[in-house]
Design an enzyme around this catalytic site. Structure first.
Site, PDB file in Angstrom:
ATOM      1  N   TYR A  23       7.308  -3.479   6.843  1.00 45.72           N
ATOM      2  CA  TYR A  23       7.303  -3.380   5.380  1.00 45.72           C
ATOM      3  C   TYR A  23       8.325  -4.327   4.753  1.00 45.72           C
ATOM      4  CZ  TYR A  23       4.646   1.038   5.665  1.00 45.72           C
ATOM      5  OH  TYR A  23       3.687   1.988   5.898  1.00 45.72           O
ATOM      6  N   GLU A  69      -3.789   4.372   1.432  1.00 45.41           N
ATOM      7  CA  GLU A  69      -4.649   3.499   0.611  1.00 45.41           C
ATOM      8  C   GLU A  69      -6.136   3.674   0.878  1.00 45.41           C
ATOM      9  OE1 GLU A  69      -2.609   2.704   3.116  1.00 45.41           O
ATOM     10  OE2 GLU A  69      -3.286   0.957   4.244  1.00 45.41           O
ATOM     11  N   GLU A  91       1.292  -4.318   5.736  1.00 48.81           N
ATOM     12  CA  GLU A  91       2.396  -3.680   5.010  1.00 48.81           C
ATOM     13  C   GLU A  91       3.409  -4.660   4.419  1.00 48.81           C
ATOM     14  OE1 GLU A  91       2.131  -0.763   4.048  1.00 48.81           O
ATOM     15  OE2 GLU A  91       0.619   0.059   5.414  1.00 48.81           O
ATOM     16  N   ASP A 121       1.230   4.384  15.869  1.00 49.51           N
ATOM     17  CA  ASP A 121       2.016   4.999  14.792  1.00 49.51           C
ATOM     18  C   ASP A 121       3.509   4.690  14.947  1.00 49.51           C
ATOM     19  OD1 ASP A 121      -0.196   6.079  13.578  1.00 49.51           O
ATOM     20  OD2 ASP A 121       0.079   8.104  14.366  1.00 49.51           O
ATOM     21  N   HIS A 153       2.011   0.195  -4.603  1.00 46.10           N
ATOM     22  CA  HIS A 153       1.875  -0.120  -3.184  1.00 46.10           C
ATOM     23  C   HIS A 153       0.453   0.158  -2.683  1.00 46.10           C
ATOM     24  CE1 HIS A 153       3.380  -0.418   1.031  1.00 46.10           C
ATOM     25  NE2 HIS A 153       2.370   0.422   1.242  1.00 46.10           N
ATOM     26  N   GLU A 154      -0.013   1.378  -2.898  1.00 44.13           N
ATOM     27  CA  GLU A 154      -1.345   1.731  -2.373  1.00 44.13           C
ATOM     28  C   GLU A 154      -2.431   0.902  -3.048  1.00 44.13           C
ATOM     29  OE1 GLU A 154      -0.893   3.152   0.221  1.00 44.13           O
ATOM     30  OE2 GLU A 154       1.015   4.170  -0.124  1.00 44.13           O
ATOM     31  N   HIS A 197      -2.799  -2.506  -1.556  1.00 41.52           N
ATOM     32  CA  HIS A 197      -3.585  -2.513  -0.317  1.00 41.52           C
ATOM     33  C   HIS A 197      -5.062  -2.820  -0.576  1.00 41.52           C
ATOM     34  CE1 HIS A 197      -0.919  -1.510   2.952  1.00 41.52           C
ATOM     35  NE2 HIS A 197      -0.484  -0.378   2.398  1.00 41.52           N
TER      36      HIS A 197
HETATM   37  N1  BES Z   1      -0.811   2.808   5.012  1.00 45.55           N
HETATM   38  C1  BES Z   1       0.468   3.358   4.786  1.00 45.55           C
HETATM   39  C2  BES Z   1       0.670   4.690   5.424  1.00 45.55           C
HETATM   40  C3  BES Z   1       0.529   4.719   6.920  1.00 45.55           C
HETATM   41  C4  BES Z   1       0.973   3.679   7.720  1.00 45.55           C
HETATM   42  C5  BES Z   1      -0.050   5.814   7.522  1.00 45.55           C
HETATM   43  C6  BES Z   1       0.805   3.740   9.107  1.00 45.55           C
HETATM   44  C7  BES Z   1      -0.214   5.868   8.885  1.00 45.55           C
HETATM   45  C8  BES Z   1       0.220   4.830   9.691  1.00 45.55           C
HETATM   46  C9  BES Z   1       0.760   3.476   3.282  1.00 45.55           C
HETATM   47  O1  BES Z   1       0.273   2.412   2.538  1.00 45.55           O
HETATM   48  C10 BES Z   1       2.243   3.454   3.101  1.00 45.55           C
HETATM   49  O2  BES Z   1       2.841   2.479   3.440  1.00 45.55           O
HETATM   50  N2  BES Z   1       2.823   4.522   2.582  1.00 45.55           N
HETATM   51  C11 BES Z   1       4.236   4.630   2.349  1.00 45.55           C
HETATM   52  C12 BES Z   1       4.559   4.535   0.901  1.00 45.55           C
HETATM   53  C13 BES Z   1       4.983   3.206   0.429  1.00 45.55           C
HETATM   54  C14 BES Z   1       5.391   3.258  -1.032  1.00 45.55           C
HETATM   55  C15 BES Z   1       6.038   2.535   1.250  1.00 45.55           C
HETATM   56  C16 BES Z   1       4.693   5.998   2.790  1.00 45.55           C
HETATM   57  O3  BES Z   1       3.835   6.853   3.041  1.00 45.55           O
HETATM   58  O4  BES Z   1       5.885   6.216   2.879  1.00 45.55           O
HETATM   59 ZN    ZN Z   2       1.296   0.616   2.905  1.00 47.41          ZN
END
Ligand code: BES
Ligand code: ZN
Length: 561
Positions: free
Chosen positions: A348, A238, A285, A340, A262-263, A266
């Site tokens: 989520y 995002e 999330e 991470d 989703h993005e 955010h």
């Molecule tokens: N912000 C996250 C991605 C992220 C989280 C990167 C933690 C690094 C550390 C992003 O918004 C996200 O949740 N992406 C998901 C997609 C979503 C539709 C569930 C993904 O990348 O799978």
């Molecule tokens: Zn996210």
């Protein structure tokens, strides 16, 4: 730290960024040194008002990197650091031309979340800090430079004038074209993918309008998408004004557009109201996953939203059966761990289920009013779980067991359970196909979207007999399907059954795609089998240099390196 001013030169040949950053700081204690986060940076010098000042790079911590301590003169409000990055910077991925769609130009992109900003900018790398930034980037003139910023000019100067946490600073450089999608929305992609991507994401402006109706004005000006090469390690990121997205959600029928929802969500939960620490990640999330589904419902209807909820619920239940209790807690303890690692489905999906239960308890209109006031009240702030909880308790009266949801493992008894009529049809078809009462060619699958196929495949008994896989493949050509989510599930089944006709595609998939979420289940399944182990190690040796550092870290654990 209140502002960050970057001047960087890009060398694709050396895979380094080189230049300087000027940080504006607010002196809370005039005698204290300035402590910055760095990881794998070469620091050439530090200056205040043109004069060199003393600095010291501390020992490297495996997770946090090396603290950079700077002796600031007591009157100083600004410090300039000259530095360069290393090719292995964890927040940058440098792609060869072969890893792009055009095959002619290299590509660079950053991914700062959670704590990778420090690998290409020395700064206070915490989501509790908010800064504005500007940047001047010197790059090969034939390539397009993009940053997550509100303003950009023809000489690659960028400006973000709204305060954001450092994990939202982002850059991408490559052979990119632009297509408008709406008055304030558009899409960047490599020329060969642009038209298809623009078709898939044609509803983006409508998505923005839908969130605005629900939760108030979009405060960032433009909302553009950047479709990255398939090596991008996530589904989406995002980055403000410019969402980064994997090309693997281009399904052809818009059935994976929830990624954009989703993005985009955010822009309220995460970018406007931010988790103050990574243990509060569920505030980003969980809220976003809940909002995402509300947007999906607004634009694509109730049934689409329900299908997505049903699939999510099955996934979280599976994870909860496997995770250690400590990792099932929304307010997770990350002490001594890489943040991470907190990025599982728990924040989520469990987070979204909590919000859905509150919605059901107080009624949708009251909950919508609450969310809107939450975003207004904490706009441009970074908050902790405690702050959010206090506000929730003050504003809403209900009997949802918040403490249990947030501080205890598992799912509370009365967690909401969605039902989808369309998925029930797909599930029934799976049962009839499994028992031999329905032939593959007679499946009612002509119009199935991603969710229906996933439901069908996931409800089938596993491992499914080889003849059954062959029958499905014959009727529906799943080995050749262009939908990467369905293909991922299909390849997983092929591994479990050792269904050889799919293995050439599996090999190509593992080499081309870098999205960790799609790769992990495949490598994990391969490593459970003697035959598979050899295959996995062989492919991994070839594929690993092309994967992102984050993906490598996750996969090294599975491949036992
Ligand atoms: N912000 C996250 C991605 C992220 C989280 C990167 C933690 C690094 C550390 C992003 O918004 C996200 O949740 N992406 C998901 C997609 C979503 C539709 C569930 C993904 O990348 O799978
Ligand atoms: Zn996210």
């Amino acid at each position: 730290m209140t502002h960050c001013s970057l001047a960087l030169e890009v060398s694709f040949a050396e895979r380094v960024l080189r230049g300087s950053v000027r940080l504006r700081v607010q002196r809370l204690d005039r005698n204290a040194p300035l402590l910055l986060d760095t990881r794998d940076l070469e620091i050439q010098g530090v200056q205040c008002g043109g004069a060199a000042v003393h600095f010291e790079l501390g020992p490297r911590d495996r997770i946090l990197g090396s603290p950079l301590s700077i002796d600031l003169p007591s009157e100083t409000q600004e410090v300039e650091i000259h530095y360069s990055t290393k090719p292995e910077a964890s927040g940058l991925q440098w792609l060869n031309p072969e890893q792009t769609a055009g095959k002619r130009h290299p590509f660079l992109f950053s991914q700062n979340q959670s704590i990778h900003a420090r690998s290409w900018i020395p700064l206070q790398d915490s989501p509790g800090v908010r800064i504005t930034y500007d940047a001047r980037i010197t790059a090969p003139p034939n390539l397009c430079v993009l940053m997550a910023a509100r303003e950009r000019d023809a000489s690659n100067r960028f400006r973000m004038d709204l305060p954001i946490p450092p994990y939202l600073i982002a850059i991408a450089i490559g052979d990119l074209d632009f297509a408008p999608l709406g008055p304030r929305t558009g899409i960047y992609a490599e020329p060969p993918v642009l038209a298809t991507a623009a078709g898939e994401f044609a509803d983006t402006e409508r998505l923005v309008e839908a969130v605005e109706r629900l939760y108030g004005p979009y405060r960032w000006g433009r909302y553009d998408l950047l479709v990255l090469p398939p090596a991008f390690p996530f589904g989406g990121m995002e980055n403000p004004c410019l969402t980064f997205a994997t090309p693997t959600v281009i399904a052809g029928d818009k059935s994976l557009v929830s990624l954009v929802s989703h993005e985009l969500a955010h822009s309220w939960s995460g970018n406007l109201v931010t988790n103050a620490t990574w243990r509060d990640f569920w505030l980003n999330e969980g809220f976003t996953t809940y909002l995402e589904n509300r947007i999906q419902e607004e634009v694509y209807g109730k049934e689409q939203a329900l299908m997505e909820q049903v699939l999510d619920r099955r996934e979280i239940e599976k994870d909860l059966r496997e995770f250690a209790p400590a990792d099932q807690i929304l307010h997770i303890d990350l002490a001594g761990r890489d943040p991470d690692e907190g990025c599982t489905r728990v924040p989520y999906i469990k987070g979204a289920l909590l919000l859905r239960q509150i919605e059901q308890a107080v009624g949708r209109p009251a909950f919508d009013r609450f969310l809107r006031s939450y975003f207004d009240h904490f706009a441009f702030e970074s908050i902790t779980t405690t702050t959010a909880l206090d506000y929730l308790r003050r504003e809403l009266d209900h009997s949802v067991p918040l403490e249990e949801w947030i501080f205890e493992p598992g799912l509370p008894q009365r967690a909401p359970r969605a039902v989808s009529a369309r998925l029930e049809i797909a599930a029934a078809a799976a049962k009839n196909f499994a028992t031999g009462n329905l032939a593959a060619k007679d499946l009612p699958a002509k119009e199935w979207n991603t969710q229906e196929w996933l439901e069908f495949l996931r409800v089938l008994p596993r491992p499914l007999a080889s003849v059954k896989l062959a029958e499905l493949d014959g009727a529906w050509h799943l080995t050749e399907i262009g939908n990467y989510e369905i293909l991922d599930e299909w390849l997983l089944m092929a591994i479990e059954t050792e269904y050889q006709p799919a293995f050439a595609r599996l090999e190509r998939f593992l080499i081309d795609i870098g999205r960790t979420k799609l790769l992990k289940p495949l490598y994990t399944a391969l490593m459970k089998r003697d035959q598979g182990k050899r295959f996995a190690r062989e492919i991994y040796t070839k594929a690993r240099p092309g994967y992102h550092a984050i993906t490598r870290t996750a996969l090294d654990k599975i491949l036992l390196l």
